[in-house]
Design a protein around this motif. Structure first.
Motif, PDB file in Angstrom:
ATOM      1  N   THR A   1       0.813  -1.283   0.138  1.00  0.00           N
ATOM      2  CA  THR A   1       0.021  -0.105  -0.083  1.00  0.00           C
ATOM      3  C   THR A   1       1.069   1.196   0.174  1.00  0.00           C
ATOM      4  OG1 THR A   1      -1.830  -1.252   1.071  1.00  0.00           O
ATOM      5  CG2 THR A   1      -1.689   1.332   1.362  1.00  0.00           C
TER       6      THR A   1
ATOM      7  N   THR B   1       1.602   8.050  -1.330  1.00  0.00           N
ATOM      8  CA  THR B   1       2.901   8.546  -2.346  1.00  0.00           C
ATOM      9  C   THR B   1       2.950  10.009  -1.760  1.00  0.00           C
ATOM     10  OG1 THR B   1       1.021   9.652  -3.718  1.00  0.00           O
ATOM     11  CG2 THR B   1       1.917   7.254  -4.405  1.00  0.00           C
TER      12      THR B   1
ATOM     13  N   ASP C   1       2.127  12.494  -3.100  1.00  0.00           N
ATOM     14  CA  ASP C   1       2.254  13.372  -4.293  1.00  0.00           C
ATOM     15  C   ASP C   1       1.026  14.421  -4.372  1.00  0.00           C
ATOM     16  OD1 ASP C   1      -0.339  12.129  -4.611  1.00  0.00           O
ATOM     17  OD2 ASP C   1       0.437  10.880  -6.493  1.00  0.00           O
TER      18      ASP C   1
ATOM     19  N   GLN D   1      -1.550  14.813  -5.510  1.00  0.00           N
ATOM     20  CA  GLN D   1      -2.927  14.181  -5.364  1.00  0.00           C
ATOM     21  C   GLN D   1      -3.194  13.572  -4.066  1.00  0.00           C
ATOM     22  OE1 GLN D   1      -1.160  13.814  -8.689  1.00  0.00           O
ATOM     23  NE2 GLN D   1      -2.111  15.899  -9.084  1.00  0.00           N
ATOM     24  N   ASN D   2      -2.246  13.463  -3.326  1.00  0.00           N
ATOM     25  CA  ASN D   2      -2.375  12.492  -2.079  1.00  0.00           C
ATOM     26  C   ASN D   2      -2.769  11.308  -2.414  1.00  0.00           C
ATOM     27  OD1 ASN D   2      -1.951  14.918  -0.621  1.00  0.00           O
ATOM     28  ND2 ASN D   2      -3.907  15.631  -0.370  1.00  0.00           N
ATOM     29  N   SER D   3      -2.182  10.576  -3.426  1.00  0.00           N
ATOM     30  CA  SER D   3      -2.762   9.243  -3.928  1.00  0.00           C
ATOM     31  C   SER D   3      -2.226   8.334  -2.927  1.00  0.00           C
ATOM     32  CB  SER D   3      -2.066   9.082  -5.130  1.00  0.00           C
ATOM     33  OG  SER D   3      -2.309  10.132  -6.148  1.00  0.00           O
ATOM     34  N   ILE D   4      -3.116   7.217  -2.624  1.00  0.00           N
ATOM     35  CA  ILE D   4      -2.795   6.209  -1.964  1.00  0.00           C
ATOM     36  C   ILE D   4      -3.212   4.912  -2.822  1.00  0.00           C
ATOM     37  CG2 ILE D   4      -3.633   4.768  -0.129  1.00  0.00           C
ATOM     38  CD1 ILE D   4      -4.305   7.235   1.468  1.00  0.00           C
ATOM     39  N   ILE D   5      -2.323   4.162  -3.056  1.00  0.00           N
ATOM     40  CA  ILE D   5      -2.268   2.965  -4.201  1.00  0.00           C
ATOM     41  C   ILE D   5      -2.396   1.459  -3.618  1.00  0.00           C
ATOM     42  CG2 ILE D   5      -1.369   2.196  -6.501  1.00  0.00           C
ATOM     43  CD1 ILE D   5      -0.186   4.872  -6.892  1.00  0.00           C
TER      44      ILE D   5
ATOM     45  N   CYS E   1       0.550  -2.080  -4.793  1.00  0.00           N
ATOM     46  CA  CYS E   1       1.303  -1.271  -5.745  1.00  0.00           C
ATOM     47  C   CYS E   1       2.752  -1.660  -5.852  1.00  0.00           C
ATOM     48  CB  CYS E   1       1.472   0.140  -5.363  1.00  0.00           C
ATOM     49  SG  CYS E   1       2.387   1.315  -6.514  1.00  0.00           S
TER      50      CYS E   1
ATOM     51  N   SER F   1       8.252  12.457  -1.862  1.00  0.00           N
ATOM     52  CA  SER F   1       7.048  11.871  -2.341  1.00  0.00           C
ATOM     53  C   SER F   1       7.625  10.590  -3.310  1.00  0.00           C
ATOM     54  CB  SER F   1       6.309  12.877  -3.143  1.00  0.00           C
ATOM     55  OG  SER F   1       6.997  13.233  -4.184  1.00  0.00           O
TER      56      SER F   1
ATOM     57  N   GLU G   1       7.143   9.300  -6.593  1.00  0.00           N
ATOM     58  CA  GLU G   1       6.815   9.769  -7.963  1.00  0.00           C
ATOM     59  C   GLU G   1       8.140   9.269  -8.916  1.00  0.00           C
ATOM     60  OE1 GLU G   1       4.546  13.521  -8.354  1.00  0.00           O
ATOM     61  OE2 GLU G   1       5.738  13.911  -6.799  1.00  0.00           O
TER      62      GLU G   1
END
Length: 433
Positions: free
Chosen positions: A10, A13, A15, A17-21, A24, A357, A359
């Motif tokens: 999990t 990031t 980033d 967009q505050n992405s949580i993937i 991953c 971050s 990325e």
């Protein structure tokens, strides 16, 4: 540097967009993240790539310790429960006068062990014998922004500035690009304006930033106003110090006008909640600084005034202290504190374009948290758990600059037992009557 594939994590990031993937995969080549997503191709059996199975774990960018004095681990527990001025003048400075460059080297190694174990991948350090700190950083695999501490009122202050300049010339972007450098004037009460002007000019010549203590105590601010008619922040602004990229440590006692100056000049701030509480320096107006767009990172300060370098603990306190101070439980929510400990700290050090971050293209400074612990369940909110529930020993793996520095809690770059023995031996000599 090898190729690494982190699989099935999990990913928080951090980033834009505050992405949580979920589930991953993250591919690392040399020192950088090159690809991330689900179900990336696995290396062939003949490939030399390392695969890290992170299923059920959380990966995030490494913590950034925005202000410390690494080798002060040698004085941990030595001079507790004293006011700052007495602590410095009667205990710390006399003990520091006995330090050798070898002492500083071993103290820095001890701090590197401690920081790696709590997921710190980058730290900003201000001290002396900084060539030895740089050697310790090089050996440990960590990333660091190093500055030679400068005392303008001390004998030999110009020679110290030359030493700081030599550090910058020798070590900037050294150790596979892991070391950056700054000049480190201590504070306005130890570095008068005429000396600071020399430091500013030298920083411009070297194209480096400054790391300075600012408005840490009421006494500092009061005496500055009595002497110069203005606050420390205003005086530093007047002499042009903030025209050079600046990392300001503490920033506890500042006015609205002071904060406007800091915001206008894009000054990075290192918030040190534990040290400020322990020395009764006060509580910095962090919510107000964040509202003004100031990059406020989190620092541990030195282990002599904390007394540890545990970034998980520091991040939690940074979230809690301002709720109590303001009477508002919504102030500094968990995600803001997490960003302070990572992204904002990277920005405060001038490294936000490289770290902070997850990325593609960013440096591969990553930490993996083991969440299969009782205090991390049930799985309601992983960000809340990291800030309010996690322990430093939940960090299982640390990758810095594309190299695995700690794997399943075992540090791979340093001999921990040897360092502990050597530090204990040296510390006894430093504080003996």
């Amino acid at each position: 540097m090898s190729e690494i594939l982190i699989s099935g994590a999990t990913a928080l990031t951090l980033d834009s967009q505050n992405s949580i993937i979920e589930d991953c995969d993250i591919r690392i080549s040399r020192d950088r993240i090159v690809m991330m997503g689900r179900n990336l191709a696995r290396p062939s059996p003949s490939d030399s790539s390392t695969v890290i199975d992170a299923r059920g774990k959380v990966v995030l960018p490494g913590f950034v310790n925005a202000h410390t004095h690494a080798s002060m681990t040698l004085f941990r527990g030595y001079a507790d429960d004293l006011p700052l001025a007495e602590w410095l003048e009667t205990r710390i400075w006399p003990a520091e006068a006995r330090l050798t460059k070898e002492d500083v080297y071993w103290g820095a190694l001890l701090s590197c062990i401690e920081m790696i174990r709590s997921g710190i991948t980058t730290f900003a350090d201000q001290y002396f014998f900084m060539d030895q700190v740089a050697e310790a950083v090089k050996l440990s695999g960590m990333r660091a922004a190093l500055s030679r501490g400068l005392i303008g009122i001390a004998p030999g202050s110009d020679a110290s500035l030359d030493e700081g300049s030599e550090l910058c010339a020798t070590w900037h972007r050294a150790a596979n690009d892991r070391i950056t450098t700054m000049l480190g004037p201590h504070a306005i009460y130890t570095c008068p304006p005429d000396y600071l002007e020399k430091v500013i000019e030298r920083a411009r010549q070297l194209n480096v930033g400054l790391h300075i203590h600012v408005s840490e105590t009421q006494k500092e601010v009061r005496e500055c106003i009595e002497k110069y008619g203005k606050s420390p922040v205003a005086i530093l602004d007047d002499i042009g110090l903030f025209e050079v990229p600046t990392l300001a440590a503490h920033v506890v006692h500042v006015s609205q006008d002071d904060m406007e100056i800091l915001a206008r000049n894009h000054v990075g701030v290192a918030h040190n909640p534990t040290s400020n509480l322990k020395l009764a320096s006060g509580i910095a107006p962090v919510p107000e600084m964040l509202e003004r767009g100031i990059s406020v990172g989190i620092g541990t300060d030195g282990a002599a005034s904390n007394n540890n370098l545990d970034m998980v603990e520091e991040m939690r306190l940074a979230a809690l202290i301002h709720k109590a101070a303001s009477g508002d439980p919504t102030v500094i929510p968990a995600f803001t504190s997490l960003r302070m400990a990572i992204t904002y700290g990277a920005m405060a050090l001038g490294l936000g374009h490289e770290i902070g971050s997850i990325e593609p293209g960013k440096k591969a400074d990553l930490i993996i948290f083991d969440t299969d612990r009782p205090h991390m369940h049930p799985e309601h909110d992983i960000i809340s758990h990291l800030v309010y529930s996690a322990h430093a020993d939940d960090v299982s793996t640390v990758i810095i600059n594309g190299e695995v520095v700690m794997k399943e809690r075992k540090i791979l770059t340093l001999d921990e037992k040897e360092i502990l023995r050597e530090v204990d031996r040296r510390a006894k000599r430093l504080i003996s009557p």
